[in-house]
Design a protein around this motif. Structure first.
Motif, PDB file in Angstrom:
ATOM      1  N   GLU A 256      -2.175  -7.086  -0.634  1.00 30.00           N
ATOM      2  CA  GLU A 256      -3.170  -7.926   0.019  1.00 30.00           C
ATOM      3  C   GLU A 256      -3.921  -7.140   1.101  1.00 30.00           C
ATOM      4  O   GLU A 256      -5.138  -7.245   1.219  1.00 30.00           O
ATOM      5  CB  GLU A 256      -2.505  -9.148   0.637  1.00 30.00           C
ATOM      6  N   ALA A 257      -3.188  -6.337   1.868  1.00 29.07           N
ATOM      7  CA  ALA A 257      -3.824  -5.528   2.914  1.00 29.07           C
ATOM      8  C   ALA A 257      -4.761  -4.496   2.294  1.00 29.07           C
ATOM      9  O   ALA A 257      -5.862  -4.255   2.803  1.00 29.07           O
ATOM     10  CB  ALA A 257      -2.771  -4.836   3.770  1.00 29.07           C
TER      11      ALA A 257
ATOM     12  N   LEU B 276      -8.729  -4.375   3.019  1.00 35.09           N
ATOM     13  CA  LEU B 276      -9.369  -3.165   3.547  1.00 35.09           C
ATOM     14  C   LEU B 276     -10.519  -2.728   2.644  1.00 35.09           C
ATOM     15  O   LEU B 276     -11.605  -2.392   3.123  1.00 35.09           O
ATOM     16  CB  LEU B 276      -8.353  -2.037   3.702  1.00 35.09           C
TER      17      LEU B 276
ATOM     18  N   VAL C  24       0.765   0.261   1.976  1.00 32.95           N
ATOM     19  CA  VAL C  24       0.543  -1.068   2.539  1.00 32.95           C
ATOM     20  C   VAL C  24       0.717  -2.080   1.416  1.00 32.95           C
ATOM     21  O   VAL C  24       0.683  -1.728   0.231  1.00 32.95           O
ATOM     22  CB  VAL C  24      -0.866  -1.199   3.169  1.00 32.95           C
ATOM     23  N   ASP C  25       0.886  -3.341   1.795  1.00 31.33           N
ATOM     24  CA  ASP C  25       1.027  -4.337   0.731  1.00 31.33           C
ATOM     25  C   ASP C  25      -0.319  -4.533   0.020  1.00 31.33           C
ATOM     26  O   ASP C  25      -1.362  -4.161   0.538  1.00 31.33           O
ATOM     27  CB  ASP C  25       1.591  -5.657   1.269  1.00 31.33           C
TER      28      ASP C  25
END
Length: 93
Positions: free
Chosen positions: A13-14, A18, A10-11
């Protein structure tokens, strides 16, 4: 409960979001599992109490943003309808 290891990309930021929403790196899997199950089944009232404050804050911010967008669309439609009514009253110009 059985578990299954996943490797996800995932990027950044994600991933940071999380981790923050889960309350730490070691809790990310449990949090994501709960979130996905809740989304699939709908979120019953007793599960809402278990969602952390940050998650609720982010959900509310998203809903508030959507409400603002809908209010803007509504105002625009009202103006369009008012213009159409005014044009018809003047003879359909």
């Amino acid at each position: 409960m059985s578990t299954k290891r996943l490797n996800l990309t995932v990027d950044a930021e994600a991933a940071d979001l999380l981790e923050r929403m889960a309350g730490g790196r070691n809790k990310m899997g449990d949090y994501l599992s709960t979130l996905l199950k809740s989304m699939n089944a709908g979120t019953p009232a007793d599960e809402i109490e278990r969602v952390d404050r940050e998650s609720l804050k982010l959900m509310l911010q998203g809903m508030a943003g959507r409400l603002t967008a809908l209010e803007g669309q509504y105002a625009s439609m009202q103006a369009t309808v008012a213009k159409l009514i005014a044009d018809q009253a003047r003879g359909g110009r």
